[in-house]
Design a protein around this motif. Structure first.
Motif, PDB file in Angstrom:
ATOM      1  N   MET A   1       4.380 -16.469   4.589  1.00 14.73           N
ATOM      2  CA  MET A   1       4.524 -15.729   3.353  1.00 14.73           C
ATOM      3  C   MET A   1       5.988 -15.347   3.146  1.00 14.73           C
ATOM      4  N   LYS A   2       6.460 -15.468   1.935  1.00 17.45           N
ATOM      5  CA  LYS A   2       7.883 -15.290   1.642  1.00 17.45           C
ATOM      6  C   LYS A   2       8.145 -13.932   1.004  1.00 17.45           C
ATOM      7  N   LEU A   3       9.086 -13.188   1.587  1.00 23.29           N
ATOM      8  CA  LEU A   3       9.413 -11.852   1.118  1.00 23.29           C
ATOM      9  C   LEU A   3      10.864 -11.775   0.671  1.00 23.29           C
ATOM     10  N   LEU A   4      11.114 -10.957  -0.353  1.00 26.42           N
ATOM     11  CA  LEU A   4      12.469 -10.614  -0.751  1.00 26.42           C
ATOM     12  C   LEU A   4      12.702  -9.165  -0.338  1.00 26.42           C
ATOM     13  N   VAL A   5      13.708  -8.943   0.520  1.00 25.33           N
ATOM     14  CA  VAL A   5      14.010  -7.596   1.005  1.00 25.33           C
ATOM     15  C   VAL A   5      15.268  -7.108   0.295  1.00 25.33           C
ATOM     16  N   ILE A   6      15.103  -6.172  -0.646  1.00 22.00           N
ATOM     17  CA  ILE A   6      16.213  -5.631  -1.419  1.00 22.00           C
ATOM     18  C   ILE A   6      16.553  -4.262  -0.841  1.00 22.00           C
ATOM     19  N   GLU A   7      17.547  -4.220   0.018  1.00 25.16           N
ATOM     20  CA  GLU A   7      17.910  -2.997   0.736  1.00 25.16           C
ATOM     21  C   GLU A   7      19.401  -3.025   1.036  1.00 25.16           C
ATOM     22  N   ASP A   8      20.121  -1.978   0.586  1.00 25.93           N
ATOM     23  CA  ASP A   8      21.576  -1.982   0.747  1.00 25.93           C
ATOM     24  C   ASP A   8      22.025  -1.507   2.117  1.00 25.93           C
ATOM     25  N   GLU A   9      21.154  -0.859   2.882  1.00 25.29           N
ATOM     26  CA  GLU A   9      21.507  -0.455   4.241  1.00 25.29           C
ATOM     27  C   GLU A   9      21.340  -1.675   5.149  1.00 25.29           C
ATOM     28  N   ILE A  10      22.453  -2.272   5.530  1.00 30.49           N
ATOM     29  CA  ILE A  10      22.412  -3.550   6.243  1.00 30.49           C
ATOM     30  C   ILE A  10      21.666  -3.442   7.569  1.00 30.49           C
ATOM     31  N   GLU A  11      21.881  -2.359   8.294  1.00 30.56           N
ATOM     32  CA  GLU A  11      21.202  -2.203   9.582  1.00 30.56           C
ATOM     33  C   GLU A  11      19.691  -2.082   9.403  1.00 30.56           C
ATOM     34  N   LEU A  12      19.274  -1.284   8.409  1.00 31.77           N
ATOM     35  CA  LEU A  12      17.842  -1.141   8.134  1.00 31.77           C
ATOM     36  C   LEU A  12      17.250  -2.464   7.668  1.00 31.77           C
ATOM     37  N   VAL A  30      18.725  -9.314   0.405  1.00 30.98           N
ATOM     38  CA  VAL A  30      19.853  -9.119  -0.506  1.00 30.98           C
ATOM     39  C   VAL A  30      20.236  -7.645  -0.440  1.00 30.98           C
ATOM     40  N   PHE A  31      21.500  -7.339  -0.757  1.00 30.26           N
ATOM     41  CA  PHE A  31      22.020  -6.004  -0.476  1.00 30.26           C
ATOM     42  C   PHE A  31      22.550  -5.256  -1.682  1.00 30.26           C
ATOM     43  N   ASN A  32      22.498  -5.852  -2.885  1.00 27.57           N
ATOM     44  CA  ASN A  32      22.969  -5.137  -4.062  1.00 27.57           C
ATOM     45  C   ASN A  32      22.136  -5.508  -5.288  1.00 27.57           C
ATOM     46  N   PHE A  33      22.305  -4.723  -6.335  1.00 27.94           N
ATOM     47  CA  PHE A  33      21.510  -4.852  -7.549  1.00 27.94           C
ATOM     48  C   PHE A  33      21.697  -6.211  -8.217  1.00 27.94           C
ATOM     49  N   ASN A  34      22.947  -6.651  -8.350  1.00 21.05           N
ATOM     50  CA  ASN A  34      23.221  -7.891  -9.072  1.00 21.05           C
ATOM     51  C   ASN A  34      22.591  -9.095  -8.396  1.00 21.05           C
ATOM     52  N   ASP A  35      22.761  -9.206  -7.068  1.00 24.49           N
ATOM     53  CA  ASP A  35      22.171 -10.328  -6.340  1.00 24.49           C
ATOM     54  C   ASP A  35      20.651 -10.276  -6.391  1.00 24.49           C
ATOM     55  N   ALA A  36      20.106  -9.060  -6.331  1.00 19.25           N
ATOM     56  CA  ALA A  36      18.653  -8.909  -6.397  1.00 19.25           C
ATOM     57  C   ALA A  36      18.115  -9.382  -7.743  1.00 19.25           C
ATOM     58  N   MET A  37      18.800  -8.994  -8.809  1.00 16.82           N
ATOM     59  CA  MET A  37      18.368  -9.406 -10.146  1.00 16.82           C
ATOM     60  C   MET A  37      18.424 -10.925 -10.300  1.00 16.82           C
TER      61      MET A  37
END
Length: 236
Positions: A1-12, A30-37
């Motif tokens: 199953m494929k997930l997109l993890v949109i979280e700016d805290e890189i360690e988390l 992905v780590f920021n709004f623009n890339d996530a969009m």
């Protein structure tokens, strides 16, 4: 199953992806709004883990709820789990009203996160069922095992993921490209050499038939593959 993890805290994000990979999820961080969009517009995911407060490429802050709204506008069916430090009722209600399936407040335990993701996917893809019955075998989504007429079928991780993908798209033609993207994501180049797919398909077909199952997998020349359920081909 494929997930997109949109979280700016890189360690988390790294901890989330490492843990979920052990549960057979393929994570695309992905780590920021623009890339996530950009990512939600270009790809489909079984589930999206979405932080509400996200930095933009220009240093300003973006709102993850705008990503939810974009998914709604695009008519996407991706499951969404909001993960955020915010714990206000308004944030939860707004996110759920925009189409989120669940809400988890930081800090959280990774086993709970994994369980909630799995529950969302079961509801979205398998009508909430823990077991999938496909003619002559059963997939236990909770324990990740497959049983045929002759007992448990010993599958590798990729063979199991491929089988679940086929059953979730039963009686539909799926392309080689779709299989590659679903099972490997961006971890492998999309090119014309898909010999590894043939190997996994060959082994999966062989193991199913050795367990007393029919030959469910058919080649649709020039298009891809179809997993036939209901009125299968006879064993060969």
């Amino acid at each position: 199953m494929k997930l997109l993890v949109i979280e700016d805290e890189i360690e988390l994000s790294g901890s989330i992806c490492s843990y979920l990979k052990r549960d057979n999820f393929l994570c695309d961080p992905v780590f920021n709004f623009n890339d996530a969009m950009d990512r939600v517009k270009a790809r489909d995911y079984d589930c999206i883990l979405l932080d509400i407060s996200l930095p933009k490429n220009n240093g300003q802050m973006g709102n993850g709820l705008n990503i939810l709204n974009e998914l709604k506008q695009l008519g996407k069916a991706d499951g969404v789990l909001i993960i955020s430090a915010k714990n206000s009722l308004n944030d939860k209600l707004q996110g759920l009203n925009l189409g989120a399936d669940d809400y988890l407040t930081k800090p959280f335990h990774l086993p709970e996160l994994s369980a909630r993701v799995a529950a969302i996917i079961r509801r979205k893809c398998f009508d909430g069922k823990n077991k999938l019955v496909a003619d002559d075998f059963v997939i236990d989504l909770q324990d990740k095992i497959v049983k045929g007429e002759k007992g448990t079928i010993d599958l590798t991780r990729k063979e199991y993921e491929l089988l679940v993908y086929f059953v979730s798209n039963k009686n539909k033609v799926v392309t080689k490209e779709a299989i590659v993207e679903h099972l490997w994501g961006e971890q492998i180049d999309m090119n014309d050499n898909h010999d590894f797919i043939y190997t996994h398909l060959k082994n999966l077909r062989k193991k199913l038939m050795q367990a007393g199952c029919a030959n469910h997998i058919s080649v649709i020349y020039g298009m891809g593959y179809k997993f036939n359920v209901g009125g299968n081909e006879k064993k060969k």
